[in-house]
Scaffold this motif. Structure first.
Motif, short mmCIF file in Angstrom:
data_model
loop_
_atom_site.label_atom_id
_atom_site.label_comp_id
_atom_site.label_asym_id
_atom_site.label_seq_id
_atom_site.Cartn_x
_atom_site.Cartn_y
_atom_site.Cartn_z
N GLY A 57 40.62 37.25 24.18
CA GLY A 57 39.44 38.09 24.21
C GLY A 57 39.25 38.97 25.42
O GLY A 57 38.90 40.15 25.29
N LEU A 58 39.46 38.41 26.59
CA LEU A 58 39.13 39.16 27.81
C LEU A 58 40.06 40.35 28.03
O LEU A 58 39.60 41.48 28.27
N PHE A 59 41.37 40.13 27.97
CA PHE A 59 42.31 41.23 28.21
C PHE A 59 42.16 42.36 27.19
O PHE A 59 42.11 43.52 27.56
N PRO A 60 42.05 42.03 25.88
CA PRO A 60 41.85 43.12 24.91
C PRO A 60 40.54 43.88 25.15
O PRO A 60 40.49 45.10 25.01
N ALA A 61 39.47 43.16 25.50
CA ALA A 61 38.18 43.83 25.74
C ALA A 61 38.28 44.76 26.95
O ALA A 61 37.80 45.90 26.91
N LEU A 62 38.89 44.28 28.03
CA LEU A 62 39.04 45.13 29.22
C LEU A 62 39.97 46.31 28.93
O LEU A 62 39.76 47.41 29.44
N VAL A 97 28.72 39.36 31.90
CA VAL A 97 29.07 37.94 32.08
C VAL A 97 28.77 37.16 30.79
O VAL A 97 29.50 36.23 30.45
N GLU A 98 27.75 37.57 30.08
CA GLU A 98 27.40 36.88 28.83
C GLU A 98 28.54 36.95 27.81
O GLU A 98 28.77 36.00 27.07
N LYS A 99 29.24 38.07 27.78
CA LYS A 99 30.36 38.20 26.84
C LYS A 99 31.51 37.27 27.24
O LYS A 99 32.17 36.70 26.38
N ILE A 100 31.74 37.13 28.54
CA ILE A 100 32.79 36.21 29.00
C ILE A 100 32.41 34.79 28.63
O ILE A 100 33.24 34.01 28.16
N ALA A 101 31.14 34.44 28.79
CA ALA A 101 30.67 33.10 28.43
C ALA A 101 30.89 32.84 26.93
O ALA A 101 31.32 31.75 26.54
#
Length: 124
Positions: A57-62, A97-101
């Motif tokens: 999730g994180l890498f594709p979102a960034l 930060v909420e999305k990372i959580a």
């Protein structure tokens, strides 16, 4: 903590076979530190992006954020390393930060689905 809860702590790490992740000195140090605490350190198998928060999730979102900024700021042309790093930092700073959580919550749901499938990926 195991004595207090009756449960063994298992640290599931999302390392792949990237060079820093296979350095034996580091791996030995991490294992020894976890052993001292009575924790079990398990490394996820390589190529398991569903169980890795950053890969799933994180890498594709960034990447989407940086690509959007690249298009706006550079008309879609390739960026220099310095400019790419600058946009990545900016994207990270702006990412909620909420999305990372929520990504970490999603990971627990994936883990539960894997357990339900006896370690398989039939839920995909």
């Amino acid at each position: 903590m195991e004595a207090e809860t009756g449960k063994r702590i298992v640290i599931r790490d999302g390392w792949d076979n990237a060079t820093p992740h296979v350095e034996m000195g580091l791996r030995t140090e991490i294992k020894e530190r976890n052993d001292e605490r009575g924790w079990l350190w398990k490394v996820q198998p390589p190529n398991s992006p569903l169980t890795n928060v950053c890969d799933a999730g994180l890498f594709p979102a960034l990447a989407k954020v940086v690509t959007a900024m690249q298009g706006l700021n550079n008309r879609g042309l390739y960026l220099s390393t310095e400019k790419l790093w600058e946009l990545l930092q900016k994207g990270w700073d702006q990412y909620p930060v909420e999305k990372i959580a929520r990504l970490f919550l999603h990971q627990t749901q994936i883990a539960a689905a894997i357990l339900e499938c006896n370690g398989g990926d039939d839920f995909v």
